[in-house]
Design an enzyme around this catalytic site. Structure first.
Site, PDB file in Angstrom:
ATOM      1  N   HIS A  84     -33.725 -37.534  15.924  1.00  0.00           N
ATOM      2  CA  HIS A  84     -35.076 -37.850  15.425  1.00  0.00           C
ATOM      3  C   HIS A  84     -35.866 -38.568  16.526  1.00  0.00           C
ATOM      4  O   HIS A  84     -37.000 -38.999  16.301  1.00  0.00           O
ATOM      5  CB  HIS A  84     -35.005 -38.797  14.224  1.00  0.00           C
ATOM      6  CG  HIS A  84     -34.444 -38.191  12.971  1.00  0.00           C
ATOM      7  ND1 HIS A  84     -34.816 -36.945  12.505  1.00  0.00           N
ATOM      8  CD2 HIS A  84     -33.565 -38.673  12.046  1.00  0.00           C
ATOM      9  CE1 HIS A  84     -34.165 -36.690  11.380  1.00  0.00           C
ATOM     10  NE2 HIS A  84     -33.402 -37.717  11.078  1.00  0.00           N
ATOM     11  N   SER A 117     -41.784 -36.607   0.462  1.00  0.00           N
ATOM     12  CA  SER A 117     -40.347 -36.425   0.634  1.00  0.00           C
ATOM     13  C   SER A 117     -39.677 -37.740   1.054  1.00  0.00           C
ATOM     14  O   SER A 117     -38.620 -38.121   0.530  1.00  0.00           O
ATOM     15  CB  SER A 117     -40.100 -35.334   1.686  1.00  0.00           C
ATOM     16  OG  SER A 117     -38.741 -35.045   1.796  1.00  0.00           O
TER      17      SER A 117
HETATM   18  P1  A3P Z   1     -38.478 -32.220  -0.176  1.00  0.00           P
HETATM   19  O1  A3P Z   1     -38.177 -33.660  -0.396  1.00  0.00           O
HETATM   20  O2  A3P Z   1     -39.950 -31.950  -0.050  1.00  0.00           O
HETATM   21  O3  A3P Z   1     -37.845 -31.328  -1.168  1.00  0.00           O
HETATM   22  P2  A3P Z   1     -34.715 -33.519   6.194  1.00  0.00           P
HETATM   23  O4  A3P Z   1     -33.645 -32.480   6.186  1.00  0.00           O
HETATM   24  O5  A3P Z   1     -35.501 -33.578   7.466  1.00  0.00           O
HETATM   25  O6  A3P Z   1     -34.205 -34.822   5.721  1.00  0.00           O
HETATM   26  O7  A3P Z   1     -35.807 -33.027   5.152  1.00  0.00           O
HETATM   27  C1  A3P Z   1     -35.527 -32.976   3.777  1.00  0.00           C
HETATM   28  C2  A3P Z   1     -36.556 -32.057   3.152  1.00  0.00           C
HETATM   29  O8  A3P Z   1     -36.223 -30.694   3.472  1.00  0.00           O
HETATM   30  C3  A3P Z   1     -36.530 -32.152   1.645  1.00  0.00           C
HETATM   31  O9  A3P Z   1     -37.860 -31.804   1.230  1.00  0.00           O
HETATM   32  C4  A3P Z   1     -35.507 -31.073   1.290  1.00  0.00           C
HETATM   33  O10 A3P Z   1     -35.573 -30.632  -0.043  1.00  0.00           O
HETATM   34  C5  A3P Z   1     -35.936 -29.977   2.263  1.00  0.00           C
HETATM   35  N1  A3P Z   1     -34.873 -29.010   2.558  1.00  0.00           N
HETATM   36  C6  A3P Z   1     -33.539 -29.228   2.703  1.00  0.00           C
HETATM   37  N2  A3P Z   1     -32.906 -28.072   2.946  1.00  0.00           N
HETATM   38  C7  A3P Z   1     -33.851 -27.112   2.960  1.00  0.00           C
HETATM   39  C8  A3P Z   1     -33.801 -25.691   3.139  1.00  0.00           C
HETATM   40  N3  A3P Z   1     -32.654 -25.063   3.359  1.00  0.00           N
HETATM   41  N4  A3P Z   1     -34.963 -25.007   3.087  1.00  0.00           N
HETATM   42  C9  A3P Z   1     -36.135 -25.637   2.869  1.00  0.00           C
HETATM   43  N5  A3P Z   1     -36.252 -26.969   2.671  1.00  0.00           N
HETATM   44  C10 A3P Z   1     -35.117 -27.695   2.722  1.00  0.00           C
END
Ligand code: A3P
Length: 278
Positions: A84, A117
């Protein structure tokens, strides 16, 4: 603490870079399955047994020296790492040296969806004895640039500008584009990483297999990702990384005023940079 003191970059490193909540889990899964597509059977794939964060080594865990972390120094090349950290924190030999073949694949997302999110995620991790974090408080922090790894907009701009200057080094994706055209994005990432899909692979539908395997529906329904076990060492459970996985969920949470303020910040920050979310 300087990253150079704790990280020995290799010219073959592939770095999945994101600001938190922009699609780290998804991009880790996509890049892992693209570069390892000849090593595993799609019907018995590591992504059905492990969360993407356990398949792609997290650079910050290595830098912090987390005890549970496998040393990335011992990994075979090319290493697939995730971070990150802002682009500007990487050693110059990675970012400003045309002879280094290391690659950054970056994904960003509409800040309004990122905020929502992040807010949900923060509340999942919040100790039970504390009241939930109000959205208004999360909004104030986020819009004032108080985020892990620095202000959201600066994070995006760091990678975006680098992608213009070093198009072979940094590929910038948008969550919204990957949602809209996942197959096209998978092909783009493969080409950028120097492993384009062959006509035979195209015929076999490998791109579509990867898209399906890494989709929200598929990953969030794997038993391993339904686990909500947390510990002191590992305060985040696998299920915490899956919520809705949609574009535009912010409309269900942000007030029109919050939305307007974030739009204004976004417009000001990105003005004249050639970057936009629309
Ligand atoms: P939301 O909270 O909007 O649903 P990170 O992986 O950077 O922590 O981000 C998490 C966000 O990505 C969450 O968004 C999660 O639901 C979404 N996410 C996780 N896996 C995913 C996938 N395979 N395709 C699309 N979105 C995904």
């Amino acid at each position: 603490m300087l990253i150079d003191d704790h990280f020995n970059p290799r010219p073959t490193d592939i770095i999945v870079a994101t600001s938190p909540k922009c699609g780290t889990t998804w991009l880790r899964a996509l890049v892992f399955s693209i570069i390892n597509r000849n090593s595993f059977d799609f019907n018995d794939h590591p992504l059905s047994k492990a969360n993407p964060r356990d398949l792609v080594h997290f650079l910050e865990a290595h830098i912090r020296g987390d005890r549970s972390t496998v040393s990335i120094d011992g990994l075979l090349s090319p290493r697939l790492l995730s971070t990150h950290l802002p682009y500007s924190l990487f050693p110059k030999c990675m970012t400003d040296d045309a002879s280094s073949a290391c690659r950054f694949v970056y994904i960003c997302r509409d800040p309004k969806d990122v905020l929502v999110s992040k807010w949900h995620f923060a509340n999942k991790l919040r100790p039970k004895e504390l009241p939930p974090l109000p959205l208004e408080e999360a909004f104030e922090l986020f819009s004032n640039g108080v985020s892990h790894y620095g202000p959201f907009w600066d994070h995006v701009l760091g990678y975006w500008k680098a992608s213009l200057e070093w198009p072979k080094k940094v590929l910038c994706l948008k969550y919204e584009d990957v949602k809209k055209e996942p197959s096209g994005c998978v092909r783009k990432v493969a080409e950028y990483l120097g492993v384009p899909f062959s006509p035979e692979e195209e015929k076999k539908g490998i791109v579509e297999e990867i898209v399906k395997l890494c989709s929200f529906e598929s990953l969030s329904n794997q038993d391993v990702n339904k686990s909500d076990t947390r510990s002191r060492q590992n305060p985040m459970s696998n299920s915490d990384f899956f919520r809705k996985g949609e574009v535009g969920d912010w409309v269900n949470h942000l007030s029109p005023q919050m939305s307007e303020i974030l739009d204004k910040i976004t417009e000001q920050k990105f003005q004249g940079t050639g970057f936009s979310f629309h």
